[in-house]
Scaffold this motif. Structure first.
Motif, mmCIF file in Angstrom:
data_model
loop_
_atom_site.group_PDB
_atom_site.id
_atom_site.type_symbol
_atom_site.label_atom_id
_atom_site.label_comp_id
_atom_site.label_asym_id
_atom_site.label_seq_id
_atom_site.Cartn_x
_atom_site.Cartn_y
_atom_site.Cartn_z
ATOM 1 N N ARG A 1 -10.310 48.155 40.010
ATOM 2 C CA ARG A 1 -11.353 47.595 39.147
ATOM 3 C C ARG A 1 -10.710 47.280 37.800
ATOM 4 N NH1 ARG A 1 -16.621 51.017 40.654
ATOM 5 N NH2 ARG A 1 -15.789 52.483 42.167
ATOM 6 N N GLY A 2 -10.946 46.080 37.296
ATOM 7 C CA GLY A 2 -10.458 45.768 35.956
ATOM 8 C C GLY A 2 -9.456 44.632 35.931
ATOM 9 N N ASP A 3 -8.686 44.584 34.863
ATOM 10 C CA ASP A 3 -7.734 43.512 34.597
ATOM 11 C C ASP A 3 -6.380 43.882 35.184
ATOM 12 O OD1 ASP A 3 -6.065 41.584 33.595
ATOM 13 O OD2 ASP A 3 -6.830 41.685 31.539
ATOM 14 N N VAL A 4 -5.921 43.097 36.140
ATOM 15 C CA VAL A 4 -4.649 43.390 36.806
ATOM 16 C C VAL A 4 -3.494 43.380 35.810
ATOM 17 C CG1 VAL A 4 -3.048 42.629 38.603
ATOM 18 C CG2 VAL A 4 -5.493 42.484 39.005
ATOM 19 N N GLN A 5 -3.603 42.579 34.746
ATOM 20 C CA GLN A 5 -2.514 42.512 33.770
ATOM 21 C C GLN A 5 -2.235 43.879 33.144
ATOM 22 O OE1 GLN A 5 -3.564 39.429 30.969
ATOM 23 N NE2 GLN A 5 -2.563 37.834 32.199
ATOM 24 N N LEU A 6 -3.289 44.689 32.990
ATOM 25 C CA LEU A 6 -3.094 46.021 32.430
ATOM 26 C C LEU A 6 -2.364 46.944 33.396
ATOM 27 C CD1 LEU A 6 -6.602 46.548 30.761
ATOM 28 C CD2 LEU A 6 -4.470 45.783 29.683
ATOM 29 N N LEU A 7 -2.353 46.577 34.673
ATOM 30 C CA LEU A 7 -1.679 47.385 35.690
ATOM 31 C C LEU A 7 -0.206 47.009 35.838
ATOM 32 C CD1 LEU A 7 -2.650 49.596 37.720
ATOM 33 C CD2 LEU A 7 -2.911 47.772 39.410
ATOM 34 N N GLU A 8 0.152 45.830 35.360
ATOM 35 C CA GLU A 8 1.485 45.288 35.605
ATOM 36 C C GLU A 8 2.617 46.204 35.165
ATOM 37 O OE1 GLU A 8 2.585 42.753 37.243
ATOM 38 O OE2 GLU A 8 0.635 41.950 37.821
ATOM 39 N N PRO A 9 2.572 46.814 33.975
ATOM 40 C CA PRO A 9 3.700 47.683 33.601
ATOM 41 C C PRO A 9 3.936 48.819 34.588
ATOM 42 C CG PRO A 9 2.331 47.209 31.686
ATOM 43 C CD PRO A 9 1.579 46.705 32.881
ATOM 44 N N GLY A 10 2.843 49.432 35.068
ATOM 45 C CA GLY A 10 2.985 50.499 36.053
ATOM 46 C C GLY A 10 3.552 49.987 37.362
ATOM 47 N N ILE A 11 3.107 48.807 37.770
ATOM 48 C CA ILE A 11 3.614 48.227 39.019
ATOM 49 C C ILE A 11 5.114 47.988 38.926
ATOM 50 C CG2 ILE A 11 3.573 46.152 40.465
ATOM 51 C CD1 ILE A 11 0.576 45.980 39.949
ATOM 52 N N ARG A 12 5.574 47.412 37.789
ATOM 53 C CA ARG A 12 7.003 47.132 37.643
ATOM 54 C C ARG A 12 7.822 48.428 37.675
ATOM 55 N NH1 ARG A 12 4.651 42.893 37.925
ATOM 56 N NH2 ARG A 12 5.103 43.497 40.064
ATOM 57 N N MET A 13 7.299 49.476 37.017
ATOM 58 C CA MET A 13 8.030 50.748 36.989
ATOM 59 C C MET A 13 8.113 51.381 38.366
ATOM 60 S SD MET A 13 6.568 52.401 33.438
ATOM 61 C CE MET A 13 7.453 53.946 33.674
ATOM 62 N N ILE A 14 7.004 51.343 39.126
ATOM 63 C CA ILE A 14 7.036 51.979 40.451
ATOM 64 C C ILE A 14 7.854 51.145 41.432
ATOM 65 C CG2 ILE A 14 4.982 50.995 41.582
ATOM 66 C CD1 ILE A 14 5.864 54.730 41.410
ATOM 67 N N GLY B 1 12.240 50.949 44.759
ATOM 68 C CA GLY B 1 13.110 49.896 45.290
ATOM 69 C C GLY B 1 12.393 49.034 46.306
ATOM 70 N N LYS B 2 11.060 48.980 46.200
ATOM 71 C CA LYS B 2 10.225 48.204 47.119
ATOM 72 C C LYS B 2 9.235 47.374 46.297
ATOM 73 C CE LYS B 2 11.890 50.284 50.825
ATOM 74 N NZ LYS B 2 12.626 49.575 51.919
ATOM 75 N N PRO B 3 8.887 46.184 46.796
ATOM 76 C CA PRO B 3 7.980 45.329 46.031
ATOM 77 C C PRO B 3 6.514 45.696 46.209
ATOM 78 C CG PRO B 3 8.617 44.219 48.052
ATOM 79 C CD PRO B 3 9.390 45.511 48.015
ATOM 80 N N CYS B 4 5.728 45.407 45.187
ATOM 81 C CA CYS B 4 4.272 45.465 45.335
ATOM 82 C C CYS B 4 3.833 44.191 46.043
ATOM 83 C CB CYS B 4 3.601 45.577 43.965
ATOM 84 S SG CYS B 4 1.790 45.565 44.058
ATOM 85 N N LEU B 5 3.196 44.338 47.170
ATOM 86 C CA LEU B 5 2.803 43.180 47.975
ATOM 87 C C LEU B 5 1.394 42.700 47.652
ATOM 88 C CD1 LEU B 5 4.294 44.332 51.391
ATOM 89 C CD2 LEU B 5 5.317 42.824 49.686
ATOM 90 N N GLY B 6 0.701 43.416 46.781
ATOM 91 C CA GLY B 6 -0.626 42.945 46.404
ATOM 92 C C GLY B 6 -1.480 44.039 45.808
ATOM 93 N N VAL B 7 -2.490 43.626 45.040
ATOM 94 C CA VAL B 7 -3.497 44.522 44.481
ATOM 95 C C VAL B 7 -4.845 44.037 44.984
ATOM 96 C CG1 VAL B 7 -4.557 45.437 42.390
ATOM 97 C CG2 VAL B 7 -2.091 44.974 42.436
#
Length: 525
Positions: free
Chosen positions: A201-214, A219-225
Motif C-alpha cells: 500500500r502506498g507509493d512504490v518510490q518510497l520502497l525503492e531504496p529498500g528494494i535496491r539494498m535487498i 544478489g537477486k532482482p526484485c521482479l515486481g511489487v
C-alpha cells in the motif's frame, strides 16, 4: 521433466502464494499456453471435489479455474487435513490414505509418498506446456527440510525457476526475504530467480531504496511489487484469511426496526471449522452481515445461525455443549432460523455414533433439532451433486422449484428417523440414480444439508435470503450480488495487477517460452 516450470515460494504461510500462482496460471493461459497448477502437499481444511469425485485442496481448484481447466487430483496429490488430536488425515490422490501424527508422517512416511508425487507431476507435465508450482509455508523451515517434498526438493525435481514472495502488509518483509534466503543451501539459492513483494500500500518510490539494498544483499532482482487488493473474495487456503469482527461493525449487529436492514447471520467458528469458503458468497451480499462467533453472547441479535462443516464433528459438538453454544442455538431455533452444513447438519440431529472411533470414542448427543442420526464410517463420501428441494419452500416461505448444486465431503452415514422431512432430492454427475439429502425440522425453521457450496449459486442464495427476510418481515432484497461474475472479475483484477507489477517478457524467459502475441486483450470476447 518434459515441461516448462516455475515455482512460487513464500517467506511464510499466507503471504499470497496461492493467489499469485492462480494469477500466473491465468497469464500463461491468456497467452495461449496449456498450463496447470501443482502443489505436491497441501495442509488445509478447505478442500474441493474434482469432477471424478476426488478430494483436493481448494486453492488448487481455484488455480485450475484461473487457468480455464477442470481440477484434477494430480494438481494436489497429497492433502493433509489436521485434526484436533495433533494428527492429520492423509488424503492421497483424493482418497483417505491414513491418519498419522506429524512426526509419524514426516519422519517415516513422507518419502514413501514421493514416487506418487513425482508420478502425478509427470502426468500433468505430459499434458501441459507449463506447470506453475506452489510451495508450502516457507522453504526455510530447516527442521522439516530433510523430509521436504513440497518446496526446494520439488523445485529440483521439476527443474523450476523459483520466485520468492514476501508480504509487506505484515511488516518486516526485507528481513523475512533475507532470512529465508540465508537459510537456503547454496544450490537452492541458485534456483531463486528473484523476489516479489506482495500486498503493498502506498507509493512504490518510497520502497525503492529498500528494494535496491535487498537486491544487493541477495544478489537477486526484485521482479515486481504487487499492490494490496482489498475485496478480492477469492478462496482462502486457511483460517488466517477468515475475517474478524470489530467495533466498526458493531452497529450492523444491533437491534434495528428498519425493514431494509441487513440480515444478521451468525456462523459458529468451530475449532475444526472446514470449508469456510462456503460463506464467501453470502459475505459479498450487500444485504447481509456475517459474524463468526465463538461464544453464546455473540449470538445475541442473530437472525440466522449457521453451524458449518467440521473436520472433527464430534469434538466440535462437545466443544459447543461445553460453552453453552448448543443450548443457545436450541433456544434460538424456537423463534429464529438455524442451518447446518455437512458436519453442522450432523450436529443438529439426535445423536452421532462413532463405532470405528473415526473422531470420538463414543456416541454423543446432538442438538435434537432434526430427526436424523449419524454413524461415522471409515469411508469418505466425496461427490459433486445437484438436484431440487423436496419442499417448494424455505423457512415456511414459498419459493419456486429451484435447482441446487454443491459438493459433498463427509465420513458420516445419516439416517432418517420417524417424521423426518428430507431437504433435497439429488443426483451425481455420473448419473448413478437419485438420493435424498438433508433434513427440514417440523416447524420449517431449521434445515441441514451435506452440500458445501450451496450458497455459491446466485438464484438459490437470493431465494434463501429473501425467504429469511420474509420470515422476519423484512423487505425483499433491494441489491443483489452476482457471485460467479464477481469471482471472474476478481480473477481478472488479480491477474491484471500481477501483469502490471511484473516484467511479463522476463517471466516467459524464466520458463524458456516465447511471450507470444496472443495476449490477454486479444482473447477477450
Amino acid at each position: 521433466m518434459r515441461t516448462h516450470a516455475i515455482m512460487v515460494l513464500g517467506t511464510s504461510s499466507h503471504v499470497g502464494k496461492s493467489l499469485l500462482t492462480a494469477a500466473l496460471c491465468r497469464i500463461f493461459a491468456q497467452h495461449g499456453y496449456r498450463v496447470a497448477p501443482f502443489k505436491s502437499q497441501n495442509m488445509s481444511l478447505n478442500s474441493a471435489v474434482t469432477p471424478d469425485g476426488l478430494e483436493i485442496g481448494r486453492a488448487q481448484a481455484l488455480q485450475a479455474e484461473a487457468a480455464g481447466i477442470l481440477p484434477s487430483v494430480h494438481m494436489n496429490p497429497i492433502l493433509l487435513k489436521p485434526g484436533g488430536d495433533m494428527t492429520s488425515q492423509i488424503i492421497v490422490r483424493g482418497k483417505i490414505w491414513g491418519k498419522l501424527s506429524a512426526s509419524e508422517y514426516y519422519l517415516r512416511r513422507v518419502n514413501e509418498l514421493l514416487p506418487t508425487v513425482c508420478e502425478s507431476y509427470e502426468i500433468l507435465a505430459a499434458q501441459n506446456d507449463v506447470i506453475v508450482l506452489e510451495g508450502a509455508g516457507s522453504p526455510a523451515e530447516i527442521n522439516l527440510k530433510e523430509h521436504d517434498i513440497v518446496n526446494m526438493r520439488m523445485a529440483g525435481i521439476a527443474d523450476a525457476a523459483c520466485l520468492l514472495l514476501g508480504d509487506i502488509d505484515r511488516g518486516g518483509v526485507f528481513g523475512s526475504l533475507l532470512g529465508t534466503f540465508e537459510l537456503l543451501d547454496p544450490h537452492e539459492r541458485d534456483r531463486i530467480a528473484g523476489f516479489l513483494i506482495n500486498k503493498f500500500r502506498g507509493d512504490v518510490q518510497l520502497l525503492e531504496p529498500g528494494i535496491r539494498m535487498i537486491e544487493e544483499r541477495l544478489g537477486k532482482p526484485c521482479l515486481g511489487v504487487v499492490p494490496y487488493l482489498p475485496g478480492l473474495s477469492l478462496d482462502e487456503e486457511d483460517s488466517l484469511g477468515m475475517p474478524s469482527f470489530d467495533s466498526e461493525h458493531s452497529a450492523a449487529w444491533s437491534i434495528s426496526s428498519n425493514p431494509s436492514r441487513p440480515l444478521r447471520i451468525a456462523v459458529i467458528a468451530l475449532p475444526s471449522f472446514s470449508n469456510f469458503t462456503d460463506f464467501d458468497a453470502l459475505r459479498a451480499e450487500p444485504s447481509v452481515f456475517i459474524r463468526f462467533c465463538r461464544n453464546p453472547e455473540e449470538l445475541v441479535h442473530a437472525d440466522v445461525i449457521i453451524i458449518p462443516g467440521s473436520k472433527q464433528t464430534a469434538h466440535d459438538l462437545a466443544w459447543m455443549h461445553s460453552l453453552g453454544l448448543g443450548k443457545r442455538i436450541v433456544d434460538h431455533a424456537c423463534k429464529g432460523l438455524v442451518v447446518g452444513i455437512c458436519g453442522g447438519m450432523q450436529m443438529l440431529g439426535n445423536e452421532i455414533h462413532d463405532p470405528h472411533e473415526m473422531e470420538h470414542a463414543a456416541s454423543i448427543p446432538g442438538l435434537g433439532l432434526l430427526a436424523i442420526q449419524t454413524t461415522m464410517q471409515p469411508q469418505k463420501i466425496t461427490r459433486i451433486s445437484s438436484g431440487y428441494l423436496v419442499a417448494r419452500s424455505l423457512f415456511g416461505q414459498p419459493i419456486s422449484n429451484l435447482q441446487i448444486a454443491g459438493y459433498e465431503i463427509h465420513v458420516g452415514d445419516t439416517t432418517y428417523l420417524k417424521g423426518a422431512k428430507p431437504f433435497a432430492n439429488l443426483s451425481t454427475e455420473s448419473g448413478d440414480g437419485t438420493f435424498l439429502d438433508g433434513c427440514i425440522a417440523h416447524d420449517n425453521r431449521t434445515f441441514g444439508t451435506y452440500l458445501h457450496g450451496l450458497f455459491d449459486d446466485d438464484i438459490f442464495r437470493h431465494a434463501f435470503l429473501n425467504a429469511a427476510r420474509a420470515f422476519y418481515r423484512l423487505e425483499a432484497l433491494h441489491q443483489r450480488n452476482y457471485w460467479k461474475k464477481q469471482r471472474e472479475a476478481s480473477l481478472d483484477r488479480l491477474t491484471e495487477a500481477v501483469r502490471t507489477a511484473i516484467d511479463i517478457p522476463h517471466l516467459f524467459r524464466l520458463v524458456n517460452l516465447p511471450c507470444n502475441s496472443q495476449s490477454h486483450t486479444e482473447r477477450q470476447p
